[in-house]
Motif scaffolding. Structure first.
Motif, PDB file in Angstrom:
ATOM      1  N   HIS A 129      33.277 -42.047 -27.103  1.00  0.00           N
ATOM      2  CA  HIS A 129      34.410 -41.770 -26.014  1.00  0.00           C
ATOM      3  C   HIS A 129      33.979 -41.446 -24.851  1.00  0.00           C
ATOM      4  O   HIS A 129      34.779 -41.214 -23.938  1.00  0.00           O
ATOM      5  N   ARG A 130      32.864 -40.758 -24.575  1.00  0.00           N
ATOM      6  CA  ARG A 130      32.390 -40.361 -23.512  1.00  0.00           C
ATOM      7  C   ARG A 130      30.888 -40.683 -23.320  1.00  0.00           C
ATOM      8  O   ARG A 130      30.216 -40.509 -24.494  1.00  0.00           O
ATOM      9  N   TYR A 151      31.877 -24.877 -31.525  1.00  0.00           N
ATOM     10  CA  TYR A 151      31.929 -26.019 -32.005  1.00  0.00           C
ATOM     11  C   TYR A 151      30.773 -26.327 -33.021  1.00  0.00           C
ATOM     12  O   TYR A 151      29.915 -25.615 -32.944  1.00  0.00           O
ATOM     13  N   ASP A 170      32.267 -38.707 -30.250  1.00  0.00           N
ATOM     14  CA  ASP A 170      32.775 -38.191 -28.909  1.00  0.00           C
ATOM     15  C   ASP A 170      31.723 -38.424 -27.731  1.00  0.00           C
ATOM     16  O   ASP A 170      32.274 -38.616 -26.858  1.00  0.00           O
ATOM     17  N   VAL A 174      32.082 -31.575 -32.714  1.00  0.00           N
ATOM     18  CA  VAL A 174      31.712 -32.445 -31.820  1.00  0.00           C
ATOM     19  C   VAL A 174      30.465 -33.264 -32.579  1.00  0.00           C
ATOM     20  O   VAL A 174      29.540 -32.810 -32.892  1.00  0.00           O
ATOM     21  N   PHE A 223      37.266 -32.166 -21.601  1.00  0.00           N
ATOM     22  CA  PHE A 223      36.774 -32.417 -22.842  1.00  0.00           C
ATOM     23  C   PHE A 223      37.637 -32.114 -23.999  1.00  0.00           C
ATOM     24  O   PHE A 223      37.999 -30.808 -24.135  1.00  0.00           O
ATOM     25  N   SER A 224      38.031 -32.989 -24.970  1.00  0.00           N
ATOM     26  CA  SER A 224      38.584 -32.750 -26.278  1.00  0.00           C
ATOM     27  C   SER A 224      38.016 -33.474 -27.312  1.00  0.00           C
ATOM     28  O   SER A 224      37.912 -34.544 -27.227  1.00  0.00           O
ATOM     29  N   PRO A 225      37.575 -32.714 -28.282  1.00  0.00           N
ATOM     30  CA  PRO A 225      36.972 -33.391 -29.249  1.00  0.00           C
ATOM     31  C   PRO A 225      37.799 -34.310 -30.081  1.00  0.00           C
ATOM     32  O   PRO A 225      39.033 -33.850 -30.365  1.00  0.00           O
ATOM     33  N   LEU A 226      37.210 -35.492 -30.999  1.00  0.00           N
ATOM     34  CA  LEU A 226      38.113 -36.200 -31.744  1.00  0.00           C
ATOM     35  C   LEU A 226      38.654 -35.585 -32.926  1.00  0.00           C
ATOM     36  O   LEU A 226      39.932 -35.582 -33.133  1.00  0.00           O
TER      37      LEU A 226
END
Length: 584
Positions: free
Chosen positions: A346-347, A121, A317, A85, A77-80
């Motif tokens: 995105h997920r 986060y 995200d 998040v 997982f990588s946040p935009l």
């Protein structure tokens, strides 16, 4: 911190850094320069300068891996936006009282949210309220209510249920009826981009019925991996279809009854779905809104696309919800949002169902178990534990055994926390508990949570830590008089550290028993009763202690017997006498 889950995906520089963190004195690998003064930072900087590492920072958050329904895979997982998040979770359609099945997704995503927060986060969490719907209108009419009155009554019931189970309030909780301009704008945007069409009246004027044109969007079916919207595209999709409604089983199935508007013979394609539904003569005038394409109200799928965009923007995200929303709701959301030109989620993450005898818990199927009924016999902590203790993607079979196991877990946890507090003479403050960083939590707990929020393994880490803590407490109590002061202090420090870790791990799951949310009971009356009982029992224990000091053992035994008869269990220890209610 060791995290074997992430190791196979690391590049040469990242593997070297991991080796140093895990084996500080061991030889580095893959060409890492050997030096007594080697540090993670120095090696990271070296590899970074050679273009072998993209980021010089290695933290628990970089090891987080989550499942994505759209790809059927667990990926890093990588946040935009670094450090932030953004999550959208589908909330309730407030047509009637909540049951335990409704609360599964709320608790599951609450745990996920809490872990993001623990990783450092900032979380923007949006959960909507669907307060206009065919079922709301129909049930309000049958009950002689205004539709908006019924929606608000049950919205408050859902809010109360969330609160009782310790679910954090969302950052934003938009109602569908409060965002009609956003929805009308989205419909117009889709019309302008050629992805929607209006059904005209016989005289050519707009009827108020607008549909999404599925053939105009070739990517339709990408979330549920359908091949042309006709069949499962791969074996993973077939398994998912078996677990929840899909394109292949579209129709009036028992889990997702078809919207009447989606059955219209005026549609251009059977897969097309309603974006805007024309006002009906038998519905209240207050249940429709003026729009350029005709007076009406939004289709269910449109609501979430408009509200997520309003609060989270073109891209965010994570989109979450129950597995039963995967199709058609989320598939249609994805199609219309991306057809509007937005990146959207995105997920995708979906929580599985609560089942009884293998059947999904559902009021429409006669298997709904109301939250109030469950809470009448079990504490809110126990119910939350029962809902949270199973991996969010696994089905949760609800039974008496489920609650018995949760009761047992509560007793084991409470016994340790109470015993440790008795030895230390105090408990960590709430700030001390919440301030424990992910880096300072037990390694196996962090690895489990970073492995797609594996709560089963995380709870195993909690109970493993409790067992070690109980051993230390036992050794301290049994041998306190035989040990030197230095040894005794070291044991106390170990107990204090273990207690803090246990409570911090439980806090991640919203299950710290000493959090005021749980200790105050479910009502003011419960709290007052607990305080009164504690005062009465403490008075009896003081009298018993006095009797023992005076060698009046008959009186001391009589007090113990009377407390036992009243359901109070007492335990004498090196640090004094403690009490608890007997397990029924």
């Amino acid at each position: 911190m060791r995290n074997s889950q992430a190791t196979p995906t690391l590049n040469v520089g990242e593997r070297a850094i991991l080796d140093i963190r895990v084996n500080n004195s061991g030889p580095p690998s893959d060409g890492c320069p050997e030096s007594p003064g080697t540090t993670v930072k120095s090696v990271a900087t070296s590899f970074y300068s050679q273009g072998m590492l993209n980021d010089v920072t290695t933290t628990p958050s970089t090891a987080l891996r989550l499942y994505d329904t759209a790809t059927h895979s667990v990926t890093p997982f990588s946040p935009l936006t670094p450090g932030v998040v953004r999550i959208y979770v589908c909330g309730a359609t407030v047509q009637s009282s909540p049951h335990v099945g409704h609360l599964r997704a709320a608790v599951a995503f609450d745990v996920i949210r809490r872990w993001f927060i623990k990783l450092g986060y900032k979380v923007v969490f949006v959960r909507n309220v669907t307060d206009i719907d065919d079922k709301i209108l129909a049930k309000a009419k049958a009950a002689g209510q205004e539709w908006w009155e019924r929606a608000y009554i049950y919205e408050r019931e859902f809010t109360r249920a969330y609160d009782l189970l310790g679910v954090l309030p969302p950052t934003y909780e938009p109602r569908a009826t409060g965002h009609m301009p956003d929805m009308i704008s989205l419909v117009q945007r889709l019309l302008d981009r050629g992805h929607a069409y209006i059904i005209p009246n016989s005289d050519g004027t707009p009827s108020g019925n607008v549909y999404f044109d599925v053939p105009s969007w070739p990517e339709y079916g990408e979330l549920t991996h359908q091949s042309g919207g006709a069949q499962a595209a791969d074996s993973d999709a077939a398994i998912a279809d078996h677990m929840g409604p899909s394109i292949d089983t579209a129709g009036n199935d028992k889990y997702n009854p078809t919207d009447a508007a989606d059955e219209s013979p005026d549609k251009h394609d059977p897969r097309d779905f309603a974006l805007w539904k024309a006002a009906k003569p038998d519905e209240p005038a207050t249940a429709s809104w003026d729009a350029p394409f005709g007076k009406g109200r939004p289709g269910w799928h449109l609501e979430c696309s408009a509200m997520s965009h309003r609060y989270l923007g073109d891209d965010f995200d994570v989109h979450g919800g129950g597995l039963d929303l995967r199709f058609p709701h989320h598939e249609n959301e994805m199609a219309q949002s991306r057809a509007a030109g937005w990146g959207f989620a995105h997920r995708w993450m979906h929580s599985a169902w609560v089942t009884q005898h293998g059947e999904k818990m559902s009021k429409s199927l006669g298997t709904g178990l109301s939250v109030d009924v469950v809470l009448a016999n079990h504490s809110a902590w126990v119910v939350r534990y029962a809902l949270a203790a199973v991996h969010y993607r696994s089905m949760l079979e609800w039974s008496d055994q489920t609650l018995t196991e949760a009761e047992s877990a509560h007793e084991r946890i409470s016994r340790f926390i109470e015993a440790a507090g008795t030895v230390l003479g105090s408990q960590p403050t709430l700030d001390e508990v919440s301030d424990v960083a992910a880096d300072d939590l037990p390694e196996d707990f962090v690895a489990a949570m970073n492995d797609d929020i594996n709560v089963s393994n995380a709870l195993a880490a909690v109970f493993s830590t409790i067992r070690r803590g109980n051993t230390t407490i036992s050794n301290y109590s049994d041998g306190n008089s035989q040990h030197a002061a230095a040894d005794s202090n070291e044991q106390r420090q170990t107990i204090a550290s273990t207690l803090l870790q246990v409570r911090a791990m439980l806090d991640v799951m919203g299950l710290d028993p000493l959090n005021p949310h749980w200790s105050t009971g479910s009502s003011i009356e419960d709290s007052a009763a607990e305080q009164a009982l504690d005062a009465l029992v403490s008075s009896q224990l003081s009298a018993r202690t006095q009797a023992r000091q005076e060698k009046d053992f008959a009186t001391a035994d009589a007090i113990r017997a009377s407390l036992s008869a009243a359901g109070i269990e007492i335990e004498d220890g090196a640090e004094g006498t403690t009490w608890r209610l007997k397990k029924s």
